[in-house]
Design an enzyme around this catalytic site. Structure first.
Site, mmCIF file in Angstrom:
data_model
loop_
_atom_site.group_PDB
_atom_site.id
_atom_site.type_symbol
_atom_site.label_atom_id
_atom_site.label_comp_id
_atom_site.label_asym_id
_atom_site.label_seq_id
_atom_site.Cartn_x
_atom_site.Cartn_y
_atom_site.Cartn_z
ATOM 1 N N HIS A 63 -10.336 -5.423 -3.275
ATOM 2 C CA HIS A 63 -8.975 -5.601 -2.755
ATOM 3 C C HIS A 63 -9.033 -5.976 -1.290
ATOM 4 C CE1 HIS A 63 -10.169 -1.375 -2.359
ATOM 5 N NE2 HIS A 63 -9.475 -1.334 -1.237
ATOM 6 N N ASP A 103 0.855 -1.191 0.000
ATOM 7 C CA ASP A 103 0.000 0.000 0.000
ATOM 8 C C ASP A 103 0.893 1.244 0.000
ATOM 9 O OD1 ASP A 103 -3.228 0.523 0.948
ATOM 10 O OD2 ASP A 103 -1.823 2.207 1.080
ATOM 11 N N ILE A 104 0.493 2.222 -0.785
ATOM 12 C CA ILE A 104 1.300 3.433 -0.959
ATOM 13 C C ILE A 104 1.287 4.303 0.302
ATOM 14 C CG2 ILE A 104 -0.456 5.027 -1.863
ATOM 15 C CD1 ILE A 104 1.481 5.568 -4.215
ATOM 16 N N GLN A 115 -14.541 2.553 1.330
ATOM 17 C CA GLN A 115 -13.913 1.955 0.145
ATOM 18 C C GLN A 115 -13.677 3.075 -0.860
ATOM 19 O OE1 GLN A 115 -16.106 -1.150 -1.915
ATOM 20 N NE2 GLN A 115 -14.441 -1.504 -3.377
ATOM 21 N N ASN A 130 -12.690 -3.390 2.792
ATOM 22 C CA ASN A 130 -13.587 -2.244 2.910
ATOM 23 C C ASN A 130 -14.596 -2.318 1.768
ATOM 24 O OD1 ASN A 130 -12.251 -1.170 5.135
ATOM 25 N ND2 ASN A 130 -10.779 -0.094 3.838
ATOM 26 N N HIS A 184 -6.942 -5.891 2.231
ATOM 27 C CA HIS A 184 -5.811 -5.309 2.948
ATOM 28 C C HIS A 184 -5.250 -6.382 3.875
ATOM 29 C CE1 HIS A 184 -6.905 -0.908 2.319
ATOM 30 N NE2 HIS A 184 -8.063 -1.475 2.046
#
Ligand code: AMP
Length: 117
Positions: free
Chosen positions: A103, A33-34, A97, A90, A105
């Site tokens: 996706h 994750d960025i 979301q 989410n 996490h």
């Protein structure tokens, strides 16, 4: 509610936007994750056009299972099997979301609180 080829994760999957890959399988891609919210924060996306849980449930169960396996294999690749990890999906507005591409996490790297905030 509709799948959009131009969403950011679709672009990552096509290699149009760079990512820090953890593990790619025939059925999923895992990348960092960025904006990590925990010491370990990795996203896993399926290689199918699913916006959210609803689409996964409507799809063939084997495809859903392959995606779930991708999450587990990613956790193993990250060395998390002993200490553990949390998986979060989410879904929709209340859960915040922000990317309309299903996706998971993977959150880990320290003791996580429960219940989550
Ligand atoms: P969600 O709120 O569940 O939709 O989470 C979307 C996640 O995607 C957030 O944690 C973002 O930090 C992450 N994210 C957004 N853009 C990128 C990107 N280009 N590379 C990696 N992670 C991203």
């Amino acid at each position: 509610y509709q799948y959009d080829d131009q969403n950011i994760f679709a672009k990552i999957l096509r290699g149009e936007i760079p990512n820090k890959t953890v593990l790619e399988t025939d059925h999923s891609l895992a990348f960092h994750d960025i904006q990590p919210a925990k010491p370990v924060h990795v996203l896993v996306i399926p290689k199918v056009r699913w916006v959210s849980m609803r689409d996964m449930a409507a799809a063939d169960a084997a495809a859903a299972g392959r995606f779930m396996a991708g999450i587990s294999l990613t956790a193993r690749e990250l060395g998390l099997e002993d200490d553990g990890y949390r998986v979060v999906f989410n879904t929709g507005r209340d859960a915040l979301q922000t990317v309309e591409y299903l996706h998971a996490h993977i959150l880990a790297g320290r003791k996580l609180g429960w219940p989550p905030g």
